[in-house]
Design a protein around this motif. Structure first.
Motif, PDB file in Angstrom:
ATOM      1  N   UNK A 168       0.816  -1.211   0.000  1.00  0.00           N
ATOM      2  CA  UNK A 168       0.000   0.000   0.000  1.00  0.00           C
ATOM      3  C   UNK A 168       0.853   1.266   0.000  1.00  0.00           C
ATOM      4  N   UNK A 169       0.274   2.328  -0.515  1.00  0.00           N
ATOM      5  CA  UNK A 169       0.927   3.632  -0.604  1.00  0.00           C
ATOM      6  C   UNK A 169       0.159   4.595   0.289  1.00  0.00           C
ATOM      7  N   UNK A 170       0.864   5.327   1.121  1.00  0.00           N
ATOM      8  CA  UNK A 170       0.225   6.237   2.069  1.00  0.00           C
ATOM      9  C   UNK A 170       0.850   7.614   1.981  1.00  0.00           C
ATOM     10  N   UNK A 171       0.041   8.625   1.699  1.00  0.00           N
ATOM     11  CA  UNK A 171       0.491  10.019   1.717  1.00  0.00           C
ATOM     12  C   UNK A 171       0.634  10.441   3.171  1.00  0.00           C
ATOM     13  N   UNK A 172       1.823  10.857   3.588  1.00  0.00           N
ATOM     14  CA  UNK A 172       2.035  11.291   4.969  1.00  0.00           C
ATOM     15  C   UNK A 172       1.816  12.796   5.131  1.00  0.00           C
ATOM     16  N   UNK A 173       2.291  13.572   4.157  1.00  0.00           N
ATOM     17  CA  UNK A 173       2.101  15.028   4.124  1.00  0.00           C
ATOM     18  C   UNK A 173       2.449  15.510   2.716  1.00  0.00           C
ATOM     19  N   UNK A 174       2.632  16.817   2.521  1.00  0.00           N
ATOM     20  CA  UNK A 174       2.902  17.369   1.185  1.00  0.00           C
ATOM     21  C   UNK A 174       4.226  16.913   0.584  1.00  0.00           C
ATOM     22  N   UNK A 175       5.179  16.484   1.424  1.00  0.00           N
ATOM     23  CA  UNK A 175       6.504  16.142   0.908  1.00  0.00           C
ATOM     24  C   UNK A 175       6.942  14.711   1.207  1.00  0.00           C
ATOM     25  N   UNK A 176       6.102  13.922   1.903  1.00  0.00           N
ATOM     26  CA  UNK A 176       6.499  12.570   2.280  1.00  0.00           C
ATOM     27  C   UNK A 176       5.374  11.563   2.036  1.00  0.00           C
ATOM     28  N   UNK A 177       5.801  10.346   1.692  1.00  0.00           N
ATOM     29  CA  UNK A 177       4.868   9.232   1.495  1.00  0.00           C
ATOM     30  C   UNK A 177       5.547   7.959   1.973  1.00  0.00           C
ATOM     31  N   UNK A 178       4.748   6.913   2.155  1.00  0.00           N
ATOM     32  CA  UNK A 178       5.280   5.633   2.599  1.00  0.00           C
ATOM     33  C   UNK A 178       4.693   4.521   1.738  1.00  0.00           C
ATOM     34  N   UNK A 179       5.564   3.580   1.347  1.00  0.00           N
ATOM     35  CA  UNK A 179       5.114   2.459   0.534  1.00  0.00           C
ATOM     36  C   UNK A 179       6.121   1.321   0.632  1.00  0.00           C
ATOM     37  N   UNK A 180       5.631   0.102   0.583  1.00  0.00           N
ATOM     38  CA  UNK A 180       6.532  -1.046   0.527  1.00  0.00           C
ATOM     39  C   UNK A 180       6.600  -1.620  -0.888  1.00  0.00           C
ATOM     40  N   UNK A 181       5.928  -0.962  -1.834  1.00  0.00           N
ATOM     41  CA  UNK A 181       5.902  -1.427  -3.222  1.00  0.00           C
ATOM     42  C   UNK A 181       7.229  -1.138  -3.924  1.00  0.00           C
TER      43      UNK A 181
ATOM     44  N   UNK B 100       7.394  -0.752  -7.112  1.00  0.00           N
ATOM     45  CA  UNK B 100       7.044   0.174  -8.188  1.00  0.00           C
ATOM     46  C   UNK B 100       5.725   0.843  -7.823  1.00  0.00           C
ATOM     47  N   UNK B 101       5.659   2.150  -8.072  1.00  0.00           N
ATOM     48  CA  UNK B 101       4.428   2.877  -7.770  1.00  0.00           C
ATOM     49  C   UNK B 101       4.483   4.249  -8.423  1.00  0.00           C
ATOM     50  N   UNK B 102       3.417   5.018  -8.230  1.00  0.00           N
ATOM     51  CA  UNK B 102       3.321   6.387  -8.699  1.00  0.00           C
ATOM     52  C   UNK B 102       3.338   7.319  -7.491  1.00  0.00           C
ATOM     53  N   UNK B 103       4.001   8.463  -7.632  1.00  0.00           N
ATOM     54  CA  UNK B 103       4.010   9.450  -6.565  1.00  0.00           C
ATOM     55  C   UNK B 103       3.992  10.837  -7.193  1.00  0.00           C
ATOM     56  N   UNK B 104       3.996  11.872  -6.348  1.00  0.00           N
ATOM     57  CA  UNK B 104       3.844  13.241  -6.828  1.00  0.00           C
ATOM     58  C   UNK B 104       4.692  14.211  -6.021  1.00  0.00           C
ATOM     59  N   UNK B 105       5.404  15.078  -6.730  1.00  0.00           N
ATOM     60  CA  UNK B 105       5.983  16.262  -6.092  1.00  0.00           C
ATOM     61  C   UNK B 105       4.915  17.335  -6.226  1.00  0.00           C
ATOM     62  N   UNK B 106       4.405  17.780  -5.100  1.00  0.00           N
ATOM     63  CA  UNK B 106       3.294  18.733  -5.102  1.00  0.00           C
ATOM     64  C   UNK B 106       3.732  20.084  -5.652  1.00  0.00           C
ATOM     65  N   UNK B 107       2.798  20.798  -6.295  1.00  0.00           N
ATOM     66  CA  UNK B 107       3.068  22.137  -6.792  1.00  0.00           C
ATOM     67  C   UNK B 107       3.614  23.025  -5.678  1.00  0.00           C
ATOM     68  N   UNK B 108       4.650  23.800  -5.987  1.00  0.00           N
ATOM     69  CA  UNK B 108       5.273  24.679  -5.003  1.00  0.00           C
ATOM     70  C   UNK B 108       6.349  23.994  -4.167  1.00  0.00           C
ATOM     71  N   UNK B 109       6.501  22.682  -4.309  1.00  0.00           N
ATOM     72  CA  UNK B 109       7.511  21.912  -3.565  1.00  0.00           C
ATOM     73  C   UNK B 109       8.625  21.486  -4.512  1.00  0.00           C
ATOM     74  N   UNK B 110       9.763  21.066  -3.947  1.00  0.00           N
ATOM     75  CA  UNK B 110      10.889  20.652  -4.783  1.00  0.00           C
ATOM     76  C   UNK B 110      11.290  19.204  -4.575  1.00  0.00           C
ATOM     77  N   UNK B 111      10.616  18.496  -3.664  1.00  0.00           N
ATOM     78  CA  UNK B 111      11.023  17.103  -3.431  1.00  0.00           C
ATOM     79  C   UNK B 111       9.880  16.268  -2.870  1.00  0.00           C
ATOM     80  N   UNK B 112      10.110  14.952  -2.924  1.00  0.00           N
ATOM     81  CA  UNK B 112       9.197  13.977  -2.335  1.00  0.00           C
ATOM     82  C   UNK B 112      10.057  12.863  -1.744  1.00  0.00           C
ATOM     83  N   UNK B 113       9.940  12.660  -0.440  1.00  0.00           N
ATOM     84  CA  UNK B 113      10.637  11.570   0.239  1.00  0.00           C
ATOM     85  C   UNK B 113       9.674  10.405   0.346  1.00  0.00           C
ATOM     86  N   UNK B 114      10.139   9.227  -0.060  1.00  0.00           N
ATOM     87  CA  UNK B 114       9.305   8.030  -0.010  1.00  0.00           C
ATOM     88  C   UNK B 114       9.978   7.017   0.915  1.00  0.00           C
TER      89      UNK B 114
END
Length: 85
Positions: free
Chosen positions: A1-14, A16-30
């Motif tokens: 499963x994939x879980x959005x933690x906040x605007x810049x972080x997510x958690x997943x044990x997959x 392969x998956x899809x993720x997003x760098x939110x508008x106005x942000x410069x990174x995404x930690x998974x």
């Protein structure tokens, strides 16, 4: 499963998956326990990058990886990732 933690972080044990760098942000930690120091992590865009290329800026053994862009976008930047061990 994939879980959005906040605007810049997510958690997943997959591997392969899809993720997003939110508008106005410069990174995404998974947070993903499958990441190793020698893992290959492939990133492919699913949305227009407006000349910005996402890259893996950090990779922590058994913990996480970070995808970053050098600049900000108004729109979200959606990408796929694939972890190969």
């Amino acid at each position: 499963p994939y879980l959005e933690l906040n605007d810049t972080e997510a958690s997943s044990s997959a591997m392969a998956h899809t993720s997003t760098i939110k508008g106005g942000r410069t990174s995404r930690k998974i947070y993903n326990p499958n990441v190793h120091s020698n893992s290959l992590i492939y990133i492919t865009l699913k949305s227009k990058g407006y000349g910005l290329t996402p890259f893996v800026s950090e990779q922590k053994e058994g913990e996480s990886f970070t995808v970053e862009i050098e600049g900000t976008l108004q729109d979200n930047l959606e990408f796929n990732y694939l972890i190969v061990n």
